[in-house]
Scaffold this motif. Structure first.
Motif, PDB file in Angstrom:
ATOM      1  N   VAL A 158       0.732  -1.090   0.191  1.00  0.00           N
ATOM      2  CA  VAL A 158       0.475   0.086   0.721  1.00  0.00           C
ATOM      3  C   VAL A 158       0.871   1.082   0.251  1.00  0.00           C
ATOM      4  O   VAL A 158       0.777   1.377  -1.074  1.00  0.00           O
ATOM      5  CB  VAL A 158      -0.900   0.085   1.263  1.00  0.00           C
ATOM      6  N   VAL A 159       1.963   1.342   0.322  1.00  0.00           N
ATOM      7  CA  VAL A 159       2.745   2.310   0.800  1.00  0.00           C
ATOM      8  C   VAL A 159       4.005   2.999  -0.401  1.00  0.00           C
ATOM      9  O   VAL A 159       3.615   3.985  -1.182  1.00  0.00           O
ATOM     10  CB  VAL A 159       3.739   2.131   2.048  1.00  0.00           C
ATOM     11  N   LEU A 160       4.130   1.687  -0.817  1.00  0.00           N
ATOM     12  CA  LEU A 160       4.159   1.397  -2.570  1.00  0.00           C
ATOM     13  C   LEU A 160       3.459   2.317  -3.599  1.00  0.00           C
ATOM     14  O   LEU A 160       4.086   3.126  -4.830  1.00  0.00           O
ATOM     15  CB  LEU A 160       5.016  -0.087  -3.026  1.00  0.00           C
ATOM     16  N   ALA A 161       2.295   1.658  -3.579  1.00  0.00           N
ATOM     17  CA  ALA A 161       1.069   2.428  -4.365  1.00  0.00           C
ATOM     18  C   ALA A 161       0.602   3.498  -4.025  1.00  0.00           C
ATOM     19  O   ALA A 161       0.763   4.257  -5.073  1.00  0.00           O
ATOM     20  CB  ALA A 161      -0.313   1.248  -4.285  1.00  0.00           C
ATOM     21  N   ALA A 162       1.374   4.318  -2.243  1.00  0.00           N
ATOM     22  CA  ALA A 162       0.974   5.468  -2.660  1.00  0.00           C
ATOM     23  C   ALA A 162       1.723   6.510  -2.943  1.00  0.00           C
ATOM     24  O   ALA A 162       1.737   7.056  -3.980  1.00  0.00           O
ATOM     25  CB  ALA A 162       1.252   5.506  -0.869  1.00  0.00           C
ATOM     26  N   ALA A 163       3.134   6.404  -3.274  1.00  0.00           N
ATOM     27  CA  ALA A 163       3.902   6.283  -3.845  1.00  0.00           C
ATOM     28  C   ALA A 163       4.401   6.455  -5.434  1.00  0.00           C
ATOM     29  O   ALA A 163       4.247   7.682  -5.983  1.00  0.00           O
ATOM     30  CB  ALA A 163       5.783   5.658  -3.412  1.00  0.00           C
ATOM     31  N   ALA A 164       3.517   5.414  -5.117  1.00  0.00           N
ATOM     32  CA  ALA A 164       3.071   5.318  -6.992  1.00  0.00           C
ATOM     33  C   ALA A 164       2.135   6.342  -7.667  1.00  0.00           C
ATOM     34  O   ALA A 164       2.428   7.154  -8.364  1.00  0.00           O
ATOM     35  CB  ALA A 164       2.843   3.976  -7.780  1.00  0.00           C
ATOM     36  N   GLY A 165       0.961   6.469  -7.007  1.00  0.00           N
ATOM     37  CA  GLY A 165       0.253   7.908  -7.280  1.00  0.00           C
ATOM     38  C   GLY A 165       0.580   9.084  -7.135  1.00  0.00           C
ATOM     39  O   GLY A 165      -0.144   9.927  -8.059  1.00  0.00           O
ATOM     40  N   VAL A 166       1.733   9.035  -6.147  1.00  0.00           N
ATOM     41  CA  VAL A 166       2.051  10.516  -6.078  1.00  0.00           C
ATOM     42  C   VAL A 166       2.862  11.074  -7.695  1.00  0.00           C
ATOM     43  O   VAL A 166       2.721  11.771  -7.419  1.00  0.00           O
ATOM     44  CB  VAL A 166       3.059  10.613  -4.945  1.00  0.00           C
ATOM     45  N   SER A 167       3.801  10.419  -8.454  1.00  0.00           N
ATOM     46  CA  SER A 167       4.651  10.115  -8.576  1.00  0.00           C
ATOM     47  C   SER A 167       3.183   9.724  -9.614  1.00  0.00           C
ATOM     48  O   SER A 167       3.601  11.375 -11.202  1.00  0.00           O
ATOM     49  CB  SER A 167       5.466   9.135  -9.255  1.00  0.00           C
ATOM     50  N   PHE A 168       2.576   9.063 -10.070  1.00  0.00           N
ATOM     51  CA  PHE A 168       1.823   9.793 -11.247  1.00  0.00           C
ATOM     52  C   PHE A 168       1.076  11.073 -11.480  1.00  0.00           C
ATOM     53  O   PHE A 168       0.152  11.705 -12.371  1.00  0.00           O
ATOM     54  CB  PHE A 168       0.134   8.319 -11.200  1.00  0.00           C
TER      55      PHE A 168
END
Length: 321
Positions: A158-168
């Motif tokens: 979930v934390v990695l997905a949050a980082a991906a969401g920030v990047s996108f």
């Protein structure tokens, strides 16, 4: 066909393409023993990259025919499309908690985006761009580090997905900033902005791929789907001069929608954390046993003894020989 109807159709097909890409990414993460972030030797992963590209192109086309207030909320349907598609194509049935979390995240996000108005948007200056880029990469770095300090695989994903969401999300902001000043006569005049948004898009893709390992489909996908536009909307409110519709009432409604979306993410995360692998009973409404792609951290089961288990297996093999 009217432009508005065409925009809706393109947005829906875009959401389906994003959902299909996420399903393929999760299957690659569940089956590949190679690199967590960039399984370049896996053909299916390149298929997911293509599907993501198709989804992005259709989303841009939808924005060309319809208003942002309509197209962006429809993009939130990605997670809703992904659950039945996963059940149909890979045989995974989502439980009631997963469906409840997905619907809460989608409704909350759609409501939040529908309340955001870009009527008073202003251009993003060079100083703001560099500050935003530095803060974004620093924030993604912090989330990346935090993910590797988390013991539970679901929370790490979930934390990695949050980082991906920030990047996108920030990549979308740079796309908007570059598009506002780009001219055909000088296509490379904004090469720094193009370089930053390309780096952010690739970073988001790699982080989202890693987020699917050991966490299934719903929780990482919902996290990316919610964090991406929320981050972009937050930047729009603070740097672009955008605002919420209907004044104070709209702001309160937006906060409520944000809370609903966050509650949906919590439901999805709990759904993954409360269904132990190999268990005959799961969370309410869940099918017995783990979902496809669910991973188990060694030693995460209370009272487990990995060293003792290896010793018992070794003795069993020696006895049979």
């Amino acid at each position: 066909m009217s432009p508005l109807l065409l925009s809706v159709l393109l947005a829906l097909v875009s959401a389906v393409a994003y959902a299909a890409a996420a399903i393929v990414q999760e299957r690659v993460a569940a089956s590949a023993a190679g690199p967590r972030y960039a399984p370049l030797r896996t053909p299916a992963w390149w298929g997911s990259v293509l599907l993501n590209g198709v989804g992005a192109a259709l989303h841009v086309a939808a924005l060309a025919y319809g208003p942002l207030s309509l197209v962006q909320p429809l993009g939130a349907l990605t997670i809703v499309f992904a659950l039945p598609m996963a059940a149909l194509f890979v045989g995974r049935r989502a439980g009631r908690r997963a469906w409840r979390g997905a619907l809460m995240a989608t409704v909350g996000l759609a409501g939040l985006l529908s309340l955001t108005s870009g009527a008073e948007a202003r251009p993003l200056g060079d100083g703001d761009r560099w500050l935003l880029a530095v803060c974004t990469f620093a924030g993604v770095g912090v989330l990346f580090t935090a993910a590797h300090l988390v013991g539970r695989s679901v929370l790490r994903s979930v934390v990695l997905a949050a980082a991906a969401g920030v990047s996108f999300g920030i990549a979308s902001v740079f796309t908007k900033a570059v598009a506002e000043v780009w001219t055909p006569g000088a296509p490379l005049a904004e090469w720094t902005g193009l370089l930053v948004l390309s780096a952010l898009a690739v970073t988001g893709l790699l982080l989202s791929q890693a987020s699917y390992r050991g966490a299934g489909l719903a929780a990482p996908l919902a996290t990316v789907t919610v964090v991406n536009p929320v981050v972009a909307a937050a930047v729009g409110l603070t740097l672009f001069g955008e605002s919420f519709r209907y004044g104070t009432a709209g702001t309160v409604a937006a906060l409520i929608c944000g809370a609903v979306a966050a509650g949906g993410l919590v439901q999805l995360t709990r759904d993954r954390m409360t269904v132990p692998a190999g268990s005959s009973t799961g969370s309410e409404g869940d099918a017995p046993g783990p979902e496809v792609g669910q991973g188990v951290d060694v030693g995460s089961v209370p009272g487990s003894r990995p060293d003792l288990e290896v010793e018992v297996r070794s003795r069993a093999v020696a006895g049979r020989s």
